[in-house]
Design an enzyme around this catalytic site. Structure first.
Site, mmCIF file in Angstrom:
data_model
loop_
_atom_site.group_PDB
_atom_site.id
_atom_site.type_symbol
_atom_site.label_atom_id
_atom_site.label_comp_id
_atom_site.label_asym_id
_atom_site.label_seq_id
_atom_site.Cartn_x
_atom_site.Cartn_y
_atom_site.Cartn_z
ATOM 1 N N HIS A 79 54.306 78.875 21.039
ATOM 2 C CA HIS A 79 54.079 80.499 21.235
ATOM 3 C C HIS A 79 53.063 80.819 22.243
ATOM 4 C CE1 HIS A 79 50.261 80.670 19.028
ATOM 5 N NE2 HIS A 79 50.776 79.682 18.427
ATOM 6 N N HIS B 153 56.848 71.200 35.682
ATOM 7 C CA HIS B 153 57.512 70.161 35.053
ATOM 8 C C HIS B 153 56.920 69.888 33.779
ATOM 9 C CE1 HIS B 153 59.916 66.065 35.168
ATOM 10 N NE2 HIS B 153 59.968 66.756 34.036
HETATM 11 C C1 LIG Z 1 49.387 58.740 35.788
HETATM 12 C C2 LIG Z 1 50.438 58.418 36.787
HETATM 13 C C3 LIG Z 1 50.975 59.138 37.739
HETATM 14 C C4 LIG Z 1 49.648 57.375 37.731
HETATM 15 O O1 LIG Z 1 50.376 56.670 38.276
HETATM 16 P P1 LIG Z 1 50.030 55.821 39.472
HETATM 17 O O2 LIG Z 1 48.884 56.473 40.322
HETATM 18 O O3 LIG Z 1 51.105 54.972 40.333
HETATM 19 O O4 LIG Z 1 48.966 54.896 38.943
HETATM 20 P P2 LIG Z 1 48.958 53.391 38.500
HETATM 21 O O5 LIG Z 1 50.527 52.951 37.726
HETATM 22 O O6 LIG Z 1 48.678 52.339 39.750
HETATM 23 O O7 LIG Z 1 48.060 53.080 37.447
HETATM 24 C C5 LIG Z 1 46.562 53.110 37.872
HETATM 25 C C6 LIG Z 1 45.922 52.750 36.651
HETATM 26 O O8 LIG Z 1 46.082 53.959 35.601
HETATM 27 C C7 LIG Z 1 46.427 53.230 34.389
HETATM 28 N N1 LIG Z 1 47.384 54.353 34.050
HETATM 29 C C8 LIG Z 1 48.487 54.794 34.773
HETATM 30 N N2 LIG Z 1 49.140 55.942 34.122
HETATM 31 C C9 LIG Z 1 48.556 56.136 32.750
HETATM 32 C C10 LIG Z 1 48.705 56.575 31.664
HETATM 33 N N3 LIG Z 1 49.629 57.622 31.607
HETATM 34 N N4 LIG Z 1 47.746 56.613 30.656
HETATM 35 C C11 LIG Z 1 46.773 55.690 30.873
HETATM 36 N N5 LIG Z 1 46.788 54.703 31.728
HETATM 37 C C12 LIG Z 1 47.287 55.045 32.936
HETATM 38 C C13 LIG Z 1 47.170 52.063 34.913
HETATM 39 O O9 LIG Z 1 47.317 51.086 33.575
HETATM 40 C C14 LIG Z 1 46.236 51.334 35.747
HETATM 41 O O10 LIG Z 1 45.006 51.133 35.164
HETATM 42 P P3 LIG Z 1 44.231 49.709 35.873
HETATM 43 O O11 LIG Z 1 43.723 49.955 37.275
HETATM 44 O O12 LIG Z 1 43.131 49.485 34.913
HETATM 45 O O13 LIG Z 1 45.264 48.611 36.107
HETATM 46 C C15 LIG Z 1 51.528 57.631 35.928
HETATM 47 O O14 LIG Z 1 51.283 56.289 35.338
HETATM 48 C C16 LIG Z 1 52.071 58.483 35.083
HETATM 49 O O15 LIG Z 1 51.621 58.607 33.993
HETATM 50 N N6 LIG Z 1 53.191 59.208 35.181
HETATM 51 C C17 LIG Z 1 54.029 59.836 34.378
HETATM 52 C C18 LIG Z 1 55.763 59.781 34.775
HETATM 53 C C19 LIG Z 1 56.510 60.866 33.768
HETATM 54 O O16 LIG Z 1 55.981 61.202 32.883
HETATM 55 N N7 LIG Z 1 57.671 60.425 33.885
HETATM 56 C C20 LIG Z 1 58.687 61.284 33.221
HETATM 57 C C21 LIG Z 1 59.569 62.161 33.861
HETATM 58 S S1 LIG Z 1 60.555 63.167 32.548
#
Ligand SMILES: CC(C)(COP(=O)(O)OP(=O)(O)OC[C@H]1O[C@@H](n2cnc3c(N)ncnc32)[C@H](O)[C@@H]1OP(=O)(O)O)[C@@H](O)C(=O)NCCC(=O)NCCS
Length: 203
Positions: A133, A142
């Site tokens: 709400h 998004h």
């Molecule tokens: C946060 C996010 C954008 C980071 O992506 P990125 O910049 O490519 O980051 P990386 O995958 O290289 O990860 C970098 C570090 O952050 C950590 N990390 C990444 N995403 C994380 C998350 N959501 N929660 C906790 N840690 C996370 C990784 O484990 C990595 O840790 P390390 O350096 O100790 O190994 C991505 O992981 C994410 O959560 N995207 C969401 C996608 C989504 O919701 N899609 C749904 C569509 S409906």
């Protein structure tokens, strides 16, 4: 009257939007996409041409099915039409009490939008997302699959709330943020950036 609809963006997300349009009983004409290496159809739905071909379809309504908010915003400005389609899945639960959903937004299956929630243009309220709400969701936001926004949350323009993320009640998240998958936001976010973890912190 049944509307004729064209989806801009022939992708997985585009297919989900296509499914909503078909379930709503409107007429899906096809996709437009600038990727010329695509086949001529996606899931049996024709790819009619590139984005600029929208000019050939003056009777149609359009919806942009592209996850990237920057691209969604750019296309919404390049495509000179006031005829944006708002796609609401028949199994989304949307209160009639003071809610507003602006043009070009998609609300997917099992999403819940509760009283007083106001959602801007060209947003994505993805499958099973909860917008509680009195939320204010600005344009191009998004809210990913299964994300939960508690009461009185504010989300700024182009912010992406990742899959399964949670935002506590009365919290404001500024524009151009990425809230990582599964993050829990418990304090206001006032600086653009990527936030992960519990509680969510900037990376
Ligand atoms: C946060 C996010 C954008 C980071 O992506 P990125 O910049 O490519 O980051 P990386 O995958 O290289 O990860 C970098 C570090 O952050 C950590 N990390 C990444 N995403 C994380 C998350 N959501 N929660 C906790 N840690 C996370 C990784 O484990 C990595 O840790 P390390 O350096 O100790 O190994 C991505 O992981 C994410 O959560 N995207 C969401 C996608 C989504 O919701 N899609 C749904 C569509 S409906």
């Amino acid at each position: 009257m049944r509307k004729k609809v064209i989806i801009i963006g022939a992708s997985g997300h585009g297919k989900v939007v296509a499914d909503i349009i078909q379930k709503s009983g409107d007429i899906l004409l096809g996709f437009l996409d600038d990727n010329k290496s695509l086949p001529d159809q996606l899931s049996g739905i024709p790819i009619l041409g590139t984005v600029n071909d929208y000019k050939k379809y003056s009777q149609a309504k359009f919806i942009i099915a592209i996850g990237n908010a920057e691209i969604r915003e750019r296309i919404s400005k390049e495509v000179k039409t006031d005829s944006w389609y708002t796609a609401i899945h028949p199994n989304a639960v949307i209160s009639k009490l003071d809610t507003r959903i602006d043009q070009g937004t998609v609300v997917m299956a099992n999403a819940v939008i509760n009283p007083g929630a106001v959602i801007g243009k060209h947003c994505i309220i993805n499958t099973g997302a909860i917008v509680e709400h009195d939320n204010t969701i600005e344009d191009y936001v998004h809210v990913s699959v299964g994300a939960k926004l508690a009461g009185n949350v504010h989300v700024g323009r182009k912010t992406w709330v990742g899959i399964g993320a949670t935002v506590k009640n009365n919290v404001s998240v500024c524009e151009d943020c990425m809230i990582g998958a599964g993050a829990v936001v418990i304090n206001n976010i006032v600086e653009k950036g990527t936030y992960i973890g519990i509680p969510a912190r900037i990376v």
